[in-house]
Write an enzyme that holds these catalytic residues in place. Structure first.
Site, PDB file in Angstrom:
ATOM      1  N   SER A 133       9.973  -8.394  13.719  1.00  0.00           N
ATOM      2  CA  SER A 133       9.009  -8.945  13.293  1.00  0.00           C
ATOM      3  C   SER A 133       7.883  -9.641  14.343  1.00  0.00           C
ATOM      4  O   SER A 133       8.319  -9.431  15.582  1.00  0.00           O
ATOM      5  CB  SER A 133       9.883 -10.558  13.083  1.00  0.00           C
ATOM      6  OG  SER A 133       9.122 -11.635  12.609  1.00  0.00           O
ATOM      7  N   LYS A 187      16.982 -10.099   9.319  1.00  0.00           N
ATOM      8  CA  LYS A 187      15.517 -10.139   9.419  1.00  0.00           C
ATOM      9  C   LYS A 187      15.026 -10.724   7.897  1.00  0.00           C
ATOM     10  O   LYS A 187      14.315 -11.595   7.870  1.00  0.00           O
ATOM     11  CB  LYS A 187      15.166  -8.672   9.348  1.00  0.00           C
ATOM     12  CG  LYS A 187      13.249  -8.627   8.846  1.00  0.00           C
ATOM     13  CD  LYS A 187      12.542  -9.425  10.002  1.00  0.00           C
ATOM     14  CE  LYS A 187      11.049  -9.639   9.676  1.00  0.00           C
ATOM     15  NZ  LYS A 187      10.459  -8.662   8.522  1.00  0.00           N
ATOM     16  N   HIS A 190      15.849 -14.472   8.357  1.00  0.00           N
ATOM     17  CA  HIS A 190      14.660 -14.726   9.185  1.00  0.00           C
ATOM     18  C   HIS A 190      13.500 -15.274   8.282  1.00  0.00           C
ATOM     19  O   HIS A 190      12.986 -16.256   8.133  1.00  0.00           O
ATOM     20  CB  HIS A 190      14.267 -13.789  10.086  1.00  0.00           C
ATOM     21  CG  HIS A 190      12.801 -14.032  10.665  1.00  0.00           C
ATOM     22  ND1 HIS A 190      11.637 -13.655  10.132  1.00  0.00           N
ATOM     23  CD2 HIS A 190      12.337 -14.580  12.048  1.00  0.00           C
ATOM     24  CE1 HIS A 190      10.730 -14.114  10.639  1.00  0.00           C
ATOM     25  NE2 HIS A 190      11.084 -14.595  11.853  1.00  0.00           N
ATOM     26  N   ASN A 191      13.157 -14.408   7.241  1.00  0.00           N
ATOM     27  CA  ASN A 191      11.983 -14.375   6.278  1.00  0.00           C
ATOM     28  C   ASN A 191      12.174 -15.703   5.591  1.00  0.00           C
ATOM     29  O   ASN A 191      11.606 -16.551   5.166  1.00  0.00           O
ATOM     30  CB  ASN A 191      11.766 -13.383   5.453  1.00  0.00           C
ATOM     31  CG  ASN A 191      10.995 -12.410   6.476  1.00  0.00           C
ATOM     32  OD1 ASN A 191      11.273 -12.423   7.581  1.00  0.00           O
ATOM     33  ND2 ASN A 191      10.081 -11.340   5.938  1.00  0.00           N
ATOM     34  N   GLU A 194      11.936 -18.839   7.437  1.00  0.00           N
ATOM     35  CA  GLU A 194      10.477 -18.916   7.538  1.00  0.00           C
ATOM     36  C   GLU A 194       9.727 -19.731   6.173  1.00  0.00           C
ATOM     37  O   GLU A 194       9.051 -20.596   6.357  1.00  0.00           O
ATOM     38  CB  GLU A 194       9.617 -17.605   7.672  1.00  0.00           C
ATOM     39  CG  GLU A 194       8.464 -17.557   7.776  1.00  0.00           C
ATOM     40  CD  GLU A 194       7.861 -16.183   7.749  1.00  0.00           C
ATOM     41  OE1 GLU A 194       8.351 -15.196   8.611  1.00  0.00           O
ATOM     42  OE2 GLU A 194       7.028 -15.643   6.974  1.00  0.00           O
TER      43      GLU A 194
END
Ligand code: 2AM
Length: 493
Positions: A133, A187, A190-191, A194
């Site tokens: 990222s 990941k 994480h997104n 976000e």
């Protein structure tokens, strides 16, 4: 194979911008990288241009790439997610030996990484699926790297990965996540987080504009101030800059952008996974739905003409207090969002049989990536203090923070509701908090309803040790005096 040829520390396939930048970054850190690409002409072009004067070595075939690597060979794939990854794995296999490592640094969906690790380990090869990222800039100067997969691969790639990653407070934003597809899973989460962070910031902006009547430049000043406190983060920082960016006519560009949000799907995948695992990750879910609602622009415009709401009176309260409350509302909601994200990962670890490194995950997100923030340092500390922390809200630091934030958080949501300003993320965070801290929920009534119409049975709260209805016994009541005493489980039998 001549050992003289095998000088490369690591190979990389896929010379799009991310791949090129990651190679240059690894080269800067002192590693000898061998580069390859499907369209082979790009290898020479790269060597003659961006990589000119570096130690990067080109390869013009998969065989040549493998011959030029020291053992155990480490090869990163940075190609389009999907069949291209499987294709390259197949092409690589004949030239690899036991213990060699294939690393997928693309945006693969984690079930594919689970499968690839299983298939490769059966052949004696090791697999790593790594979240990467930070975009092009991160790849060049220090991304957040989230590697997971075959545990035996980590010691061999650790130095390269940790030196290549972003460094914050003297620590690399890269650690071993866990087994199989866990790197790509983390990941994905994480997104999702976000999505939540962005939605929260947008709600704060909306409230300042609609309730306080503030202009973009003044709101930018608030974000600038917040960026020096507990909310210090990349997303707050870019929001400040966006609000200060004026169009040619001197008006803020943001006010001219069509308010219909796009999405690529990683937030949606996180929400779907949360539903699959039965975890109340409500804030990410609301953030995804808020984007969906925003994209119904034409319909919203029609609705705005026929669906009335409260008139927003000019704000007459204490503006400074209100903005401080708003900061606390954003902070508290963010604590809830991350608590939910870690709840999800904890459940995924159980479900998929991974041993996840929670403190390491927070540290990996501390720098280099879109959600990087000071806040993630506090999460790292919480998990370092207690690896088995059941929920972030049980950590002293976050427990105190959310109690301090609570009154302002409630005032903001109440005021927004009275004013008719939507706050899906702020409000769902507070509902979660109130549900989570409530020992006795009305699910008792829900269970009764299920038993009434579907004989789904329920369990009773224990009353005493000698209770005639022990807590582990499924009971059906004949609520109407009609229809008999047969329960749904009996029907199934
Ligand atoms: P290319 O330069 O030959 O197109 C990003 O698109 C990277 O993924 C590029 O390096 C691209 O190679 C590679 N890529 C995309 N689709 C691919 C496929 N089906 N097989 C191999 N490489 C692919």
């Amino acid at each position: 194979m001549s050992s003289q040829e095998a000088v490369g520390d690591i190979g990389l396939i896929g010379l799009a911008v991310m791949g090129q930048n990651l190679i240059l970054n690894m080269n800067d850190k002192g590693f000898k990288v061998v580069a390859f690409n499907r369209t082979v002409s790009k290898v020479d072009h790269f060597l003659e241009n961006e990589a000119k004067g570096t130690n990067v070595i080109g390869a013009h075939s998969i065989e040549e790439l493998c011959k030029k690597l020291k053992r155990p060979r480490k090869i990163i794939l940075l190609v389009k997610a999907g069949p291209a990854v499987d294709d390259f794995i197949k092409q690589l296999e004949p030239f690899l030996e036991k213990g060699d490592i294939i690393i997928d640094g693309g945006n693969s969906h984690y079930p594919d990484s689970n499968r690839r690790m299983d298939e490769l380990e059966k052949k004696g090869l090791l697999f790593v699926g790594s979240g990467v990222s930070g975009g092009e800039e991160g790849a060049r100067y220090g991304p957040s790297l989230m590697p997971g997969g075959s545990d035996a691969a980590w010691p061999a790639i650790k130095e390269i990965f940790q030196k290549t990653a972003a460094q914050t407070d003297g620590e690399p934003c890269c650690d071993w996540v866990g087994q199989a597809g866990s790197g790509h899973y983390v990941k994905m989460v994480h997104n999702g987080i976000e999505y939540g962070d962005m939605q929260l910031i947008c709600e704060a902006y909306h409230i300042m504009k609609a309730i306080l009547g503030m202009e973009e430049s003044e709101i930018a000043d608030v974000f600038e101030r917040w960026n020096k406190g507990v909310l210090d983060s990349f997303l707050i920082e870019i929001t400040r800059d966006i609000l200060r960016y004026n169009d040619k006519d001197g008006k803020p560009l943001v006010t001219k952008i069509l308010d219909a949000a796009g999405q690529k799907g990683t937030g949606k995948w996180t929400a779907i996974n949360a539903l699959d695992l039965g975890q109340p990750v409500t804030l990410i879910g609301e953030a995804v739905f808020a984007r969906c609602l925003s994209s119904l622009k034409a319909e919203r415009v029609r609705a705005s003409k026929v669906l009335g709401g409260p008139q927003i009176a000019p704000f007459e309260g204490d503006k400074k207090q209100f903005i401080d409350d708003l900061e606390q509302a954003l902070y508290a909601s963010k604590i809830i969002s991350y608590s939910q994200g870690f709840m999800l990962m904890r459940e995924a670890a159980k479900e998929y049989n991974w041993k996840l490194n929670y403190a390491g995950i927070a540290l990996m997100w501390r720098g280099g990536c879109i959600i990087r923030s000071v806040f993630l340092g506090d999460i790292t500390n919480a998990f370092r203090k207690n690896q088995n922390l059941e929920n972030l809200l049980f950590d002293d630091f976050f427990n105190k923070a959310i109690h301090k934030a609570q009154p302002g958080w409630r005032r903001i949501i109440a005021q927004a509701a009275i004013s008719g300003i939507p706050t899906p993320a702020f409000a769902t965070a507070l509902s979660f908090f109130d549900g989570y801290r409530t020992a006795q929920l009305p699910a008792s009534l829900l269970q009764a309803q299920r038993d009434y119409f579907g004989a789904h049975t329920y369990r009773r709260l224990p009353e005493s040790a000698t209770d005639e209805f022990p807590a582990d016994k499924d009971i059906h009541t004949n609520w109407t005096g009609r229809g008999g005493n047969v329960s749904a489980s009996t029907y199934l039998a």
